[in-house]
Design a protein around this motif. Structure first.
Motif, PDB file in Angstrom:
ATOM      1  N   TYR A  11       0.876  -1.276   0.003  1.00 19.72           N
ATOM      2  CA  TYR A  11       0.107  -0.099  -0.106  1.00 19.72           C
ATOM      3  C   TYR A  11       0.907   1.082  -0.073  1.00 19.72           C
ATOM      4  O   TYR A  11       2.075   1.060   0.378  1.00 19.72           O
ATOM      5  N   THR A  36      -5.082   7.417   0.396  1.00 18.33           N
ATOM      6  CA  THR A  36      -5.492   5.767   0.629  1.00 18.33           C
ATOM      7  C   THR A  36      -4.462   4.877   0.422  1.00 18.33           C
ATOM      8  O   THR A  36      -3.434   5.345  -0.340  1.00 18.33           O
ATOM      9  N   PRO A  37      -4.689   3.988   1.038  1.00 16.50           N
ATOM     10  CA  PRO A  37      -3.778   2.726   0.568  1.00 16.50           C
ATOM     11  C   PRO A  37      -3.637   2.737  -0.957  1.00 16.50           C
ATOM     12  O   PRO A  37      -2.400   2.108  -1.273  1.00 16.50           O
ATOM     13  N   TYR A 106      -2.089   6.427  10.182  1.00 17.79           N
ATOM     14  CA  TYR A 106      -2.368   5.946   8.702  1.00 17.79           C
ATOM     15  C   TYR A 106      -1.673   4.621   8.465  1.00 17.79           C
ATOM     16  O   TYR A 106      -2.193   3.644   8.009  1.00 17.79           O
ATOM     17  N   ALA A 110      -3.641   1.393   7.510  1.00 13.94           N
ATOM     18  CA  ALA A 110      -3.595   0.822   6.291  1.00 13.94           C
ATOM     19  C   ALA A 110      -2.688  -0.567   6.470  1.00 13.94           C
ATOM     20  O   ALA A 110      -3.182  -1.391   5.608  1.00 13.94           O
ATOM     21  N   ARG A 115      -9.945   0.769   5.589  1.00 12.84           N
ATOM     22  CA  ARG A 115     -10.313   1.799   4.646  1.00 12.84           C
ATOM     23  C   ARG A 115     -10.371   3.181   5.260  1.00 12.84           C
ATOM     24  O   ARG A 115     -11.205   3.632   5.620  1.00 12.84           O
TER      25      ARG A 115
END
Length: 123
Positions: A11, A36-37, A106, A110, A115
């Motif tokens: 990710y 986001t990942p 994060y 992740a 999500r």
């Protein structure tokens, strides 16, 4: 403050956080962004958490997160209450924190396959 991560993960990850820069993998970003990942949304037009409005969150909501980590720079700043409430009404958790704390959180989430969206505000 500078953070460094060595991560072989599958990710996108934050390598460094500076006062006016976020490094995602090996690329520096100098404007606010969403992470986001799977992807980076560049040039998110927010420069001040206190000025965050309902229109500004639509880009985040479109990413379908279960949790939003709002990185507000080098100091923790809370967005207006109506913005926080708008996320919660949609069943999306939101936490305001410094960019460094948002990057660390994060990476943890992740890595667990959550999500998560990290919304980094840069000056």
């Amino acid at each position: 403050m500078e953070l460094s991560f060595e991560h072989p993960g599958e990710y996108l990850f934050v390598r460094r956080v500076g006062a006016d820069t976020i490094t995602i993998v090996d690329r520096d970003f100098h404007k606010s962004l969403l992470l986001t990942p799977e992807k980076v949304v560049e040039d998110w037009g927010v420069t001040d958490a206190t000025q965050l409005g309902l229109a500004d969150i639509e880009t985040i909501v479109a990413l379908a997160p279960e949790l939003v980590l709002l990185g507000t720079g080098q100091r923790q700043v809370f967005p207006p209450a109506e913005v926080m409430a708008a996320f919660l009404r949609r069943g999306i958790g939101i936490e305001a924190m410094t960019n460094g704390a948002a990057a660390r959180t994060y990476t943890l989430l992740a890595g667990e396959g959550r999500r998560v969206v990290a919304a980094f505000i840069l000056p």
